[in-house]
Design an enzyme around this catalytic site. Sequence first.
Site, PDB file in Angstrom:
ATOM      1  N   LYS A  49       0.820  -1.202   0.000  1.00  0.00           N
ATOM      2  CA  LYS A  49       0.000   0.000   0.000  1.00  0.00           C
ATOM      3  C   LYS A  49       0.858   1.258   0.000  1.00  0.00           C
ATOM      4  O   LYS A  49       0.373   2.365  -0.221  1.00  0.00           O
ATOM      5  CB  LYS A  49      -0.880   0.026   1.267  1.00  0.00           C
ATOM      6  CG  LYS A  49      -1.790  -1.157   1.427  1.00  0.00           C
ATOM      7  CD  LYS A  49      -2.474  -1.096   2.814  1.00  0.00           C
ATOM      8  CE  LYS A  49      -3.208  -2.359   3.114  1.00  0.00           C
ATOM      9  NZ  LYS A  49      -3.642  -2.396   4.533  1.00  0.00           N
ATOM     10  N   GLY A  50       2.134   1.068   0.300  1.00  0.00           N
ATOM     11  CA  GLY A  50       3.002   2.216   0.573  1.00  0.00           C
ATOM     12  C   GLY A  50       3.165   3.197  -0.567  1.00  0.00           C
ATOM     13  O   GLY A  50       3.466   4.372  -0.342  1.00  0.00           O
ATOM     14  N   GLU A 106       7.457   2.153  -6.122  1.00  0.00           N
ATOM     15  CA  GLU A 106       7.555   1.649  -4.745  1.00  0.00           C
ATOM     16  C   GLU A 106       7.769   2.834  -3.797  1.00  0.00           C
ATOM     17  O   GLU A 106       8.200   3.915  -4.218  1.00  0.00           O
ATOM     18  CB  GLU A 106       8.726   0.635  -4.721  1.00  0.00           C
ATOM     19  CG  GLU A 106       9.045  -0.046  -3.438  1.00  0.00           C
ATOM     20  CD  GLU A 106       7.916  -0.834  -2.791  1.00  0.00           C
ATOM     21  OE1 GLU A 106       6.910  -0.202  -2.414  1.00  0.00           O
ATOM     22  OE2 GLU A 106       8.073  -2.041  -2.585  1.00  0.00           O
ATOM     23  N   ASP A 107       7.464   2.623  -2.530  1.00  0.00           N
ATOM     24  CA  ASP A 107       7.669   3.688  -1.544  1.00  0.00           C
ATOM     25  C   ASP A 107       9.130   3.803  -1.125  1.00  0.00           C
ATOM     26  O   ASP A 107       9.700   4.890  -1.076  1.00  0.00           O
ATOM     27  CB  ASP A 107       6.763   3.497  -0.315  1.00  0.00           C
ATOM     28  CG  ASP A 107       6.878   2.100   0.313  1.00  0.00           C
ATOM     29  OD1 ASP A 107       7.616   1.231  -0.222  1.00  0.00           O
ATOM     30  OD2 ASP A 107       6.218   1.863   1.341  1.00  0.00           O
ATOM     31  N   ASP A 110      14.978  -0.689   0.931  1.00  0.00           N
ATOM     32  CA  ASP A 110      15.763  -0.781   2.155  1.00  0.00           C
ATOM     33  C   ASP A 110      16.838  -1.856   1.951  1.00  0.00           C
ATOM     34  O   ASP A 110      17.919  -1.569   1.420  1.00  0.00           O
ATOM     35  CB  ASP A 110      14.784  -1.105   3.290  1.00  0.00           C
ATOM     36  CG  ASP A 110      15.407  -1.161   4.655  1.00  0.00           C
ATOM     37  OD1 ASP A 110      16.513  -0.640   4.831  1.00  0.00           O
ATOM     38  OD2 ASP A 110      14.787  -1.737   5.573  1.00  0.00           O
ATOM     39  N   PHE A 159      14.018   4.630  10.520  1.00  0.00           N
ATOM     40  CA  PHE A 159      12.693   4.129  10.154  1.00  0.00           C
ATOM     41  C   PHE A 159      11.750   5.308   9.972  1.00  0.00           C
ATOM     42  O   PHE A 159      11.498   6.068  10.893  1.00  0.00           O
ATOM     43  CB  PHE A 159      12.149   3.158  11.203  1.00  0.00           C
ATOM     44  CG  PHE A 159      10.950   2.413  10.701  1.00  0.00           C
ATOM     45  CD1 PHE A 159      11.107   1.280   9.903  1.00  0.00           C
ATOM     46  CD2 PHE A 159       9.667   2.861  10.983  1.00  0.00           C
ATOM     47  CE1 PHE A 159       9.999   0.611   9.404  1.00  0.00           C
ATOM     48  CE2 PHE A 159       8.558   2.193  10.478  1.00  0.00           C
ATOM     49  CZ  PHE A 159       8.733   1.066   9.691  1.00  0.00           C
ATOM     50  N   VAL A 160      11.250   5.454   8.737  1.00  0.00           N
ATOM     51  CA  VAL A 160      10.422   6.620   8.419  1.00  0.00           C
ATOM     52  C   VAL A 160       8.973   6.204   8.157  1.00  0.00           C
ATOM     53  O   VAL A 160       8.702   5.073   7.752  1.00  0.00           O
ATOM     54  CB  VAL A 160      10.977   7.378   7.183  1.00  0.00           C
ATOM     55  CG1 VAL A 160      12.311   8.036   7.510  1.00  0.00           C
ATOM     56  CG2 VAL A 160      11.107   6.457   5.974  1.00  0.00           C
ATOM     57  N   ASP A 166       3.935   3.247   6.466  1.00  0.00           N
ATOM     58  CA  ASP A 166       3.260   2.984   7.748  1.00  0.00           C
ATOM     59  C   ASP A 166       4.202   2.372   8.772  1.00  0.00           C
ATOM     60  O   ASP A 166       5.299   1.916   8.452  1.00  0.00           O
ATOM     61  CB  ASP A 166       2.117   1.995   7.536  1.00  0.00           C
ATOM     62  CG  ASP A 166       2.635   0.564   7.310  1.00  0.00           C
ATOM     63  OD1 ASP A 166       3.541   0.397   6.465  1.00  0.00           O
ATOM     64  OD2 ASP A 166       2.176  -0.358   7.987  1.00  0.00           O
ATOM     65  N   ARG A 172       0.074   6.485   7.579  1.00  0.00           N
ATOM     66  CA  ARG A 172       0.142   6.609   6.115  1.00  0.00           C
ATOM     67  C   ARG A 172      -0.377   7.954   5.622  1.00  0.00           C
ATOM     68  O   ARG A 172       0.017   8.440   4.576  1.00  0.00           O
ATOM     69  CB  ARG A 172      -0.681   5.501   5.437  1.00  0.00           C
ATOM     70  CG  ARG A 172      -0.098   4.109   5.579  1.00  0.00           C
ATOM     71  CD  ARG A 172      -0.816   3.169   4.614  1.00  0.00           C
ATOM     72  NE  ARG A 172      -0.656   1.767   4.954  1.00  0.00           N
ATOM     73  CZ  ARG A 172       0.368   1.007   4.582  1.00  0.00           C
ATOM     74  NH1 ARG A 172       1.343   1.519   3.883  1.00  0.00           N
ATOM     75  NH2 ARG A 172       0.411  -0.273   4.922  1.00  0.00           N
TER      76      ARG A 172
HETATM   77  P1  5GP Z   1      13.284  -4.166   1.584  1.00  0.00           P
HETATM   78  O1  5GP Z   1      12.837  -5.500   1.074  1.00  0.00           O
HETATM   79  O2  5GP Z   1      13.970  -3.314   0.536  1.00  0.00           O
HETATM   80  O3  5GP Z   1      14.083  -4.293   2.838  1.00  0.00           O
HETATM   81  O4  5GP Z   1      12.017  -3.422   2.109  1.00  0.00           O
HETATM   82  C1  5GP Z   1      11.049  -2.859   1.329  1.00  0.00           C
HETATM   83  C2  5GP Z   1       9.796  -2.658   2.155  1.00  0.00           C
HETATM   84  O5  5GP Z   1      10.091  -2.563   3.554  1.00  0.00           O
HETATM   85  C3  5GP Z   1       9.124  -1.362   1.800  1.00  0.00           C
HETATM   86  O6  5GP Z   1       8.223  -1.514   0.735  1.00  0.00           O
HETATM   87  C4  5GP Z   1       8.465  -0.970   3.097  1.00  0.00           C
HETATM   88  O7  5GP Z   1       7.208  -1.580   3.184  1.00  0.00           O
HETATM   89  C5  5GP Z   1       9.352  -1.555   4.174  1.00  0.00           C
HETATM   90  N1  5GP Z   1      10.292  -0.555   4.756  1.00  0.00           N
HETATM   91  C6  5GP Z   1      11.627  -0.516   4.635  1.00  0.00           C
HETATM   92  N2  5GP Z   1      12.153   0.531   5.294  1.00  0.00           N
HETATM   93  C7  5GP Z   1      11.099   1.191   5.821  1.00  0.00           C
HETATM   94  C8  5GP Z   1      10.992   2.390   6.599  1.00  0.00           C
HETATM   95  O8  5GP Z   1      11.937   3.097   6.945  1.00  0.00           O
HETATM   96  N3  5GP Z   1       9.726   2.740   6.933  1.00  0.00           N
HETATM   97  C9  5GP Z   1       8.627   2.027   6.575  1.00  0.00           C
HETATM   98  N4  5GP Z   1       7.443   2.480   6.973  1.00  0.00           N
HETATM   99  N5  5GP Z   1       8.692   0.900   5.849  1.00  0.00           N
HETATM  100  C10 5GP Z   1       9.921   0.496   5.476  1.00  0.00           C
END
Ligand code: 5GP
Length: 187
Positions: A49-50, A106-107, A110, A159-160, A166, A172
């Site tokens: 949803k991000g 994508e939002d 990470d 962590f944002v 969210d 959100r």
């Molecule tokens: P990755 O697989 O790249 O570690 O993570 C991607 C997903 O992790 C993002 O789509 C998001 O949902 C979540 N995520 C990663 N870092 C953050 C953060 O700082 N804040 C939030 N709210 N979600 C995060």
Amino acid sequence: MSADARRIHPDLSKVLLDEETLRDRIRELGREISRDYAGRRLMVVGVLKGSVMVLADLLRSLSPDVDAAVDFMAVSSYAGTASTGTIRVLLDLRENPEGRDVLVVEDIVDTGLTLASLTETLRARKPRSLEVCTLLDKPDCRKIPFSPKYVGFKIPNEFVVGFGLDYEERYRQLPYVGVLRTPSNGQ
Ligand code: 5GP
């Protein structure tokens, strides 16, 4: 927007990116993407949803010369503030991406695990091209190499939340991106 909606949420330690900064950068991305895809048929895939906020703003910034369709996917990601490293497709595309120019929106990236896995899944369906646009990128957190073509902002390892992002389905709706006061952020 009312001053009340802009007020900093008490659970946040600071605002990292305010509304104007977000709006201006997304407009720039829209211009860049419009140039790159002018005259092409683009399939914009929002990752729920991000991505909802960035997707809506990005779509509004695309030139009418881009023939853009919109579809959605949902994948499982975080259970708390730590990555599980596993993704599952919870909601799949309605349209077949084969032969299409696909742009995943994508939002945040990470560890890179979610998008590496998602793009692998999509690439197997033989799109004509496949690129990723992410609003936020935390390059210091990668567990595997992953470089999205379009990046709104590179941010530090915090962590944002807000602007679609969210924590346990909260925050959100905030019109800005801010840092959550949590033990994992050490604040
Ligand atoms: P990755 O697989 O790249 O570690 O993570 C991607 C997903 O992790 C993002 O789509 C998001 O949902 C979540 N995520 C990663 N870092 C953050 C953060 O700082 N804040 C939030 N709210 N979600 C995060």
